[in-house]
Design a protein around this motif. Structure first.
Motif, mmCIF file in Angstrom:
data_model
loop_
_atom_site.group_PDB
_atom_site.id
_atom_site.type_symbol
_atom_site.label_atom_id
_atom_site.label_comp_id
_atom_site.label_asym_id
_atom_site.label_seq_id
_atom_site.Cartn_x
_atom_site.Cartn_y
_atom_site.Cartn_z
ATOM 1 N N MET A 9 -29.074 2.309 -0.281
ATOM 2 C CA MET A 9 -29.226 1.822 -1.652
ATOM 3 C C MET A 9 -29.001 2.930 -2.665
ATOM 4 S SD MET A 9 -31.079 1.526 -4.601
ATOM 5 C CE MET A 9 -32.751 2.069 -4.290
ATOM 6 N N GLU A 10 -29.553 4.103 -2.404
ATOM 7 C CA GLU A 10 -29.390 5.212 -3.344
ATOM 8 C C GLU A 10 -27.934 5.661 -3.426
ATOM 9 O OE1 GLU A 10 -33.763 7.377 -3.372
ATOM 10 O OE2 GLU A 10 -32.222 8.124 -1.983
ATOM 11 N N ALA A 11 -27.244 5.697 -2.290
ATOM 12 C CA ALA A 11 -25.831 6.080 -2.302
ATOM 13 C C ALA A 11 -25.009 5.070 -3.101
ATOM 14 C CB ALA A 11 -25.304 6.184 -0.871
ATOM 15 N N TYR A 12 -25.304 3.792 -2.901
ATOM 16 C CA TYR A 12 -24.597 2.722 -3.620
ATOM 17 C C TYR A 12 -24.856 2.796 -5.123
ATOM 18 C CZ TYR A 12 -24.196 -2.015 -5.568
ATOM 19 O OH TYR A 12 -23.935 -3.092 -6.375
ATOM 20 N N MET A 13 -26.117 2.870 -5.526
ATOM 21 C CA MET A 13 -26.444 2.874 -6.948
ATOM 22 C C MET A 13 -25.927 4.131 -7.643
ATOM 23 S SD MET A 13 -27.602 1.316 -9.548
ATOM 24 C CE MET A 13 -28.217 -0.147 -8.711
ATOM 25 N N LEU A 14 -25.990 5.257 -6.961
ATOM 26 C CA LEU A 14 -25.451 6.493 -7.526
ATOM 27 C C LEU A 14 -23.945 6.375 -7.743
ATOM 28 C CD1 LEU A 14 -25.744 9.501 -8.312
ATOM 29 C CD2 LEU A 14 -25.428 10.056 -5.883
ATOM 30 N N ALA A 15 -23.253 5.838 -6.757
ATOM 31 C CA ALA A 15 -21.791 5.745 -6.835
ATOM 32 C C ALA A 15 -21.338 4.781 -7.925
ATOM 33 C CB ALA A 15 -21.228 5.320 -5.482
ATOM 34 N N ILE A 16 -21.947 3.591 -7.995
ATOM 35 C CA ILE A 16 -21.491 2.636 -9.009
ATOM 36 C C ILE A 16 -21.875 3.099 -10.411
ATOM 37 C CG2 ILE A 16 -21.497 0.674 -7.415
ATOM 38 C CD1 ILE A 16 -24.063 -0.305 -8.851
ATOM 39 N N SER A 17 -23.018 3.755 -10.543
ATOM 40 C CA SER A 17 -23.423 4.239 -11.864
ATOM 41 C C SER A 17 -22.416 5.259 -12.389
ATOM 42 C CB SER A 17 -24.820 4.856 -11.803
ATOM 43 O OG SER A 17 -25.792 3.880 -11.490
ATOM 44 N N LYS A 18 -22.032 6.197 -11.548
ATOM 45 C CA LYS A 18 -21.053 7.205 -11.958
ATOM 46 C C LYS A 18 -19.684 6.579 -12.209
ATOM 47 C CE LYS A 18 -23.005 11.339 -9.750
ATOM 48 N NZ LYS A 18 -22.750 12.403 -8.743
ATOM 49 N N ARG A 19 -19.291 5.668 -11.320
ATOM 50 C CA ARG A 19 -17.960 5.046 -11.435
ATOM 51 C C ARG A 19 -17.854 4.186 -12.682
ATOM 52 N NH1 ARG A 19 -13.879 3.495 -12.585
ATOM 53 N NH2 ARG A 19 -12.295 2.285 -11.458
ATOM 54 N N PHE A 20 -18.837 3.347 -12.932
ATOM 55 C CA PHE A 20 -18.762 2.405 -14.045
ATOM 56 C C PHE A 20 -19.014 3.075 -15.393
ATOM 57 C CE2 PHE A 20 -20.299 -1.100 -10.916
ATOM 58 C CZ PHE A 20 -19.043 -1.116 -10.323
ATOM 59 N N ASN A 21 -19.771 4.151 -15.391
ATOM 60 C CA ASN A 21 -20.152 4.793 -16.646
ATOM 61 C C ASN A 21 -18.953 5.308 -17.432
ATOM 62 O OD1 ASN A 21 -22.405 5.834 -18.373
ATOM 63 N ND2 ASN A 21 -21.433 7.787 -17.893
ATOM 64 N N VAL A 22 -17.862 5.632 -16.763
ATOM 65 C CA VAL A 22 -16.693 6.206 -17.447
ATOM 66 C C VAL A 22 -15.726 5.136 -17.945
ATOM 67 C CG1 VAL A 22 -16.843 8.343 -16.130
ATOM 68 C CG2 VAL A 22 -15.400 6.480 -15.278
ATOM 69 N N GLU A 23 -16.009 3.870 -17.649
ATOM 70 C CA GLU A 23 -15.119 2.786 -18.066
ATOM 71 C C GLU A 23 -15.602 2.188 -19.381
ATOM 72 O OE1 GLU A 23 -12.330 1.990 -16.793
ATOM 73 O OE2 GLU A 23 -12.412 3.087 -14.895
ATOM 74 N N LYS A 24 -14.783 2.311 -20.420
ATOM 75 C CA LYS A 24 -15.182 1.837 -21.742
ATOM 76 C C LYS A 24 -15.341 0.323 -21.801
ATOM 77 C CE LYS A 24 -13.243 5.712 -24.344
ATOM 78 N NZ LYS A 24 -12.289 6.134 -25.411
#
Length: 366
Positions: free
Chosen positions: A128-143
């Protein structure tokens, strides 16, 4: 001179009336455009490049990818990652200048690996932590991504935490096995919001929930949000799914419609008073198999309810942020359950509820 004076007076009067009408029209349009109502719909990955995509783009600028961003799709088990579908959705959103709410919660829609009865708390936590960390970083840069569901379906209608069940084929929430903190709050909720708060600062974070307007359920949601905030974690909005006649019961939403709509109004008021947006995240209307012969009546009930919801959201958009998202655009069949209705019939012709949503769109922003 008298005739000229009268003529001048009438011309002056007409100009005042015209200017007043022009000012009123501008003021009315301005109030609509400055509203806080956002209206959109969901697309499944398989519906891209189909008639549903065409129907979506005809009316909507607010998109929720259905299930392509969930743990079961992106990181179903250790060592497996799949970004293809959600990346295509992001490309689609950028190409068409859409606003996106990522339906990417830690939720019951988990992989079979996560649901396995022998899965340990440590294994679930790591995944869960790996998933949430990855999507948070990935989605955060998309305007284009404005919102993100962090958790979903955490609490049952009776106020109990939704948890695991035996086997891997039932609707269950395996993440509760991760345990609780010293005050009895699920660790998966705390950890998910902690990671999203830290690594997705550009995205508004949503606590999504199913069922109806049960007081016991929403009291616990409120309590949990206050607790999350006391820990320094950000919660920007609450979501109510709105699966009518599935989690949201007919007795409440059809038989006692006005009472239930008032409860929803009170919930929206609470949200806005606590600096939270209110999102209707997955609105549809289930016609159960046993009522298929009464489809006309059911669609009339759907239209009446959608009108009430739209009226409420338009009114509440004057005081704070609200959104309305349709779960699908057409008829979605679930074997053994029935047909979930939206705003188009099986031939992709508009149903009566389409015109309810059109009213919402006219009052929406953008």
């Amino acid at each position: 001179m008298k005739g000229f004076g009268e003529y001048f007076f009438y011309v002056f009067f007409i100009l005042i009336v015209i200017n007043a009408k022009h000012f009123y029209a501008q003021s009315s349009n301005k109030s609509i455009k400055q509203g806080n109502l956002l209206v959109g719909a969901t697309l499944n990955y398989e519906e891209l490049n189909t008639i549903k995509e065409e129907l979506f783009l005809k009316d909507f600028k607010y998109l929720t990818p259905a299930n392509a961003a969930k743990q079961s799709a992106i990181h179903p088990e250790p060592g497996k990652w799949n970004w293809k579908k959600i990346n295509e959705f992001i490309d689609f959103a950028n190409k068409n200048n859409l606003i996106v709410r990522m339906h990417s919660p830690v939720s019951p829609q988990a992989s079979k690996w996560a649901k396995a009865d022998n899965r340990t708390a440590e294994e679930l936590t790591k995944n869960m932590e790996a998933y949430m960390l990855a999507i948070s970083k990935r989605f955060n840069v998309e305007k284009c991504i404005k919102y993100m569901d962090v958790v979903n379906e955490t609490i049952l209608a009776n106020g109990d935490w939704f948890g695991p069940k035996e086997g891997v084929d039932q609707w269950e929430n395996p993440w509760l096995k991760m345990g609780f903190d010293e005050n009895g709050y699920p660790l998966y909720i705390l950890k998910a919001f902690a990671l999203a708060t830290r690594y997705a600062p550009n995205i508004k974070l949503v606590y999504n929930q199913n069922a109806g307007m049960e007081d016991t359920l929403w009291d616990k949601v409120k309590e949990t949000i206050f607790y999350l905030r006391s820990k320094g974690y950000r919660v920007d909005g609450i979501g109510w799914q709105g699966h009518i006649q599935l989690g949201a019961k007919k007795q409440d939403f059809i038989d006692n419609m006005d009472i239930t709509i008032q409860k929803m109004a009170n919930l929206i008021d609470w949200a806005h008073a606590n600096d939270l947006a209110f999102h209707v995240t997955e609105l549809d209307y289930l016609v159960k198999d046993k009522f298929k012969k009464e489809l006309k009546t059911e669609r009339e009930n759907q239209k009446k309810l959608y009108d009430k919801i739209v009226d409420l959201l338009i009114e509440k958009s004057k005081q704070g942020e609200v959104s309305l998202n349709l779960w699908d655009l057409g008829v979605r069949h679930k074997k053994g359950t029935g047909d979930f209705q939206s705003i188009y019939n099986k031939k992709f012709q508009p149903t009566a509820s389409y015109f309810s949503i059109q009213r919402a769109l006219k009052a929406s922003n953008p």
